[in-house]
Design a protein around this motif. Structure first.
Motif, short mmCIF file in Angstrom:
data_model
loop_
_atom_site.label_atom_id
_atom_site.label_comp_id
_atom_site.label_asym_id
_atom_site.label_seq_id
_atom_site.Cartn_x
_atom_site.Cartn_y
_atom_site.Cartn_z
N LEU A 1 7.59 10.12 -14.77
CA LEU A 1 8.43 9.38 -14.22
C LEU A 1 8.96 7.70 -15.14
O LEU A 1 7.63 7.59 -15.63
N THR A 2 10.09 7.22 -15.26
CA THR A 2 10.13 6.14 -16.40
C THR A 2 10.07 5.04 -15.73
O THR A 2 10.39 4.68 -14.20
N THR A 3 9.26 3.93 -15.73
CA THR A 3 9.18 2.86 -15.29
C THR A 3 10.68 2.11 -14.69
O THR A 3 10.87 1.99 -13.67
N GLU B 1 12.38 1.46 -10.71
CA GLU B 1 12.79 -0.06 -10.73
C GLU B 1 14.12 0.39 -10.33
O GLU B 1 14.50 -0.21 -9.30
N ARG B 2 15.12 1.34 -11.37
CA ARG B 2 16.12 1.58 -10.35
C ARG B 2 16.08 1.87 -8.64
O ARG B 2 17.44 1.33 -8.19
N MET B 3 15.46 3.25 -8.24
CA MET B 3 15.19 3.47 -7.43
C MET B 3 14.85 2.59 -6.58
O MET B 3 15.41 2.75 -4.97
N GLY C 1 0.42 -1.17 0.16
CA GLY C 1 -0.41 -0.28 0.08
C GLY C 1 0.90 1.37 0.27
O GLY C 1 2.14 0.95 -0.52
N SER C 2 0.73 2.21 0.95
CA SER C 2 0.61 3.60 1.00
C SER C 2 2.20 4.06 1.18
O SER C 2 3.08 5.60 1.34
N VAL C 3 2.29 2.86 2.02
CA VAL C 3 4.19 3.33 2.30
C VAL C 3 5.18 3.45 0.78
O VAL C 3 6.45 3.96 1.40
N PHE C 4 4.90 2.31 -0.15
CA PHE C 4 5.75 2.72 -1.00
C PHE C 4 5.67 3.97 -1.68
O PHE C 4 6.39 3.88 -2.78
N LYS C 5 4.66 5.00 -1.17
CA LYS C 5 5.24 6.38 -2.29
C LYS C 5 6.23 6.68 -1.34
O LYS C 5 7.26 7.30 -2.23
N THR C 6 7.05 6.25 -0.66
CA THR C 6 8.44 6.65 0.09
C THR C 6 9.27 6.45 -1.01
O THR C 6 9.76 7.25 -1.72
N VAL C 7 8.98 5.15 -1.20
CA VAL C 7 10.20 5.11 -3.29
C VAL C 7 9.43 6.11 -3.74
O VAL C 7 10.33 6.01 -5.06
N VAL C 8 8.65 5.93 -4.15
CA VAL C 8 7.65 7.04 -5.86
C VAL C 8 8.70 8.53 -5.29
O VAL C 8 8.99 8.95 -6.12
N ALA C 9 7.90 8.60 -4.16
CA ALA C 9 9.13 10.16 -3.42
C ALA C 9 10.60 10.18 -3.65
O ALA C 9 10.49 11.13 -4.41
#
Length: 606
Positions: A386-388, A392-394, A320-328
């Motif tokens: 963002l590109t996929t 993925e790299r982050m 869920g939204s804890v993954f938004k940390t990675v996107v940020a």
């Protein structure tokens, strides 16, 4: 001609007899302790077939916590009962029953069932391999009785229920197939029957990954010799075997703090988490201080099929939204969005059935505010910039989609650690609908609580990435060091793991915002100032037998650290399979763990 043939036949027979005699000589004399490529000890195997007894100690090395407190391998007084006890004097037996609190019917039922030597277990009187502890005063009184066929002994117990950490430590099992494959032992039908305990091997957890260090060749036993009918040889009495372990490595020191492990498990039980985990890391080192998992299980009664023994702390779930940390982190690193940039949220994207968790939307808000409020539409837009490949790299730099536990040359300290993933096999990673669902940690995204704690620890210490250690060293019985496990950096896809100090600093501020004005405001009442990120993941609905949609379940997450101004502990909590609409379980669970850590620090200071 017939005489020549007869002579040739005689020579052949004599040759075959010579080969047979040489082979028997080799088996019985030259190689009796080291027979065949499997290195079978024929003498030990032969002796083992004539012995009956009880195991006093399994001979395995022990695990200790970071302060040397023992986690496995305990000795208790116990009552070993051999079948000869059935013939003991009734007056002696009456006094014995009185001391152990057993009635005559209970004792007689035990004796009838105990066809082989067994420990008196108490309870229902069923013979057992695991001894029931006796108070020392009772043990000494029983020893003074000197009842034939009964011995009071110091018996080993591998696990202590009050220690906990059962999923992390794991269990030991009899597994001839794995023992044969990993240690070259003979199995049934492929060599003599080996001594009791020879096929014992770590079945899961640290017991499995550290088995090569702590495995014992044979346990110590109290036994008697029997003939082919199972009758004891007269005059030989009871004997005790004690395998040589003068140089064997006995102690594995873990990174665990037993007090913190107990408070983590108590927190899970206080909130009645039926499936989930708590992970506590040292922010400075990423050493695992606690790793608690539910549902619980007994290492003495493992059902491999039910999965209760599986460590949920290293099992991947929808974040869920804890993954938004990675996107940020990816958006900030790529400069795809600025912290104060304005976004709009109407509550719906207008396609793919994609909605914000707030029905009528958040209105106008910044990227920073979108993180604190966990706005789905803000992160859908950030993902579109963002590109996929950038995501993925982050994710890889932050330890998502890969194992983060300590490893070296292919050997991993943690057993069964999932790598997690961003996209499933066969998923079109560049599909817009897939990408916006991925941005909010749904669809194919999976991560473990350990990865969540690692993510929080990286941000808290400024962006550097370290592998999560479970153990620091292995020592021999006399204290001499055998092996030390030095800290390892967690490498990224291009050599550098983690994130830049500038991005880490920004995310620390944003995670503090979550507590001050976002989805974690309930944590303002905590004993420490805290920072983190919440998450609610929707589990795909199960179907009933008639095809109807089943009960909707959610996974509740919170990852973070504390104290916010001087980070000491990074924590991830997961309460899985929570009934939808029943309130967020992870936020108060995280608060309880952090309050426990604050109290622990205060007690240590005094």
């Amino acid at each position: 001609m017939n005489r020549v043939r007869a002579l040739a036949a005689l020579l052949l027979i004599n040759g075959l007899l010579a080969v047979l005699l040489l082979t028997l000589f080799r088996i019985q004399v030259v190689s009796s302790r080291d027979w065949s490529a499997r290195r079978i000890d024929l003498v030990a195997a032969s002796v083992a077939q004539r012995r009956q007894g009880v195991e006093l100690n399994d001979g395995r090395g022990v695990f200790t916590d970071r302060y040397g407190r023992r986690l496995t391998g305990f000795d208790d007084w116990a009552l070993a009962v051999f079948p000869e006890a059935a013939k003991a004097d009734e007056e002696q037996l009456s006094r014995l029953r009185s001391l152990i609190g057993a009635g005559k019917e209970q004792w007689d039922a035990f004796i009838r069932l105990a066809k082989l030597p067994a420990y008196w277990p108490g309870g229902d009187g069923t013979p057992g391999k695991t001894p029931a502890p006796l108070p020392e005063k009772t043990a000494l009184a029983l020893r003074a009785l000197n009842v034939p066929g009964v011995r009071v002994v110091k018996a080993g117990r591998r696990y202590e229920p009050s220690i906990g950490a059962r999923h992390w430590i794991g269990y030991v099992s009899e597994d001839p197939g794995r023992a044969a494959a990993e240690y070259g032992l003979a199995v049934s039908g492929d060599g003599p029957r080996l001594p009791a305990g020879a096929y014992r091997i770590g079945g899961a957890g640290l017991e499995r990954t550290f088995d090569r260090f702590i495995r014992s060749a044979a346990p110590s036993m109290l036994y008697r010799f029997v003939d082919g009918r199972g009758e004891p040889y007269p005059g030989l009495g009871l004997r005790q075997s004690q395998p040589e372990r003068s140089s064997a490595p006995l102690a594995v020191r873990l990174t665990m703090d037993l007090d913190i492990q107990r408070l983590a498990e108590a927190a899970l039980d206080a909130y009645r988490v039926r499936r989930g985990a708590v992970v506590v890391l040292d922010v400075r080192t990423s050493d695992i201080l606690a790793m608690a998992s539910r549902p619980d299980y007994s290492p003495y009664d493992v059902n491999p099929a039910d999965g209760r023994w599986r460590n949920q702390a290293v099992s991947a779930a929808i974040p869920g939204s804890v993954f938004k940390t990675v996107v940020a982190a990816a958006a900030l690193e790529a400069e795809a969005a600025e912290p104060d940039e304005i976004f709009g949220c109407s509550g719906s994207l207008g396609r793919y059935g994609f909605h914000c968790w707030k029905p009528h939307g958040h209105g106008i808000l910044t990227f920073r505010e979108g993180f604190a409020q966990s706005c789905n539409l803000v992160f859908a837009e950030a993902m579109r910039r963002l590109t996929t490949g950038q995501l993925e790299r982050m994710a890889a730099q932050l330890g998502i989609g890969r194992r983060v536990g300590w490893s070296e040359d292919g050997w991993m300290q943690l057993d069964g650690e999932d790598a997690g993933q961003l996209f499933g096999s066969g998923t079109d990673k560049d599909d817009d609908g897939v990408r916006v669902q991925t941005a909010i940690g749904q669809r194919d995204v999976r991560m473990t609580p350990l990865q969540g704690a690692q993510l929080a620890a990286m941000i808290a210490r400024g962006g550097s990435a370290l592998e999560a250690r479970s153990a620091t060293e292995v020592r021999f019985a006399g204290g001499r060091l055998l092996r030390r496990f030095e800290p390892h950096a967690l490498a990224g896809p291009h050599g550098r793991g983690g994130i830049s100090p500038a991005v880490a600093r920004t995310l620390r501020e944003w995670m503090r915002d979550v507590v001050l004005e976002g989805t974690g405001q309930a944590l303002q009442r905590a004993r420490w100032p805290l920072a983190g990120k919440s998450g609610t993941a929707v589990e795909p609905s199960a179907r009933t037998a008639d095809g109807r949609a089943g009960e909707q379940l959610e996974h509740h997450w919170f990852i973070g650290y504390g104290p916010a101004d001087r980070p000491r502990y990074a924590v991830a909590v997961l309460a899985a399979d929570v009934k939808a609409g029943s309130g967020h379980r992870a936020v108060p669970l995280f608060g309880r763990v952090m309050d426990g850590l604050a109290a622990y620090e205060e007690n240590r200071a005094h």
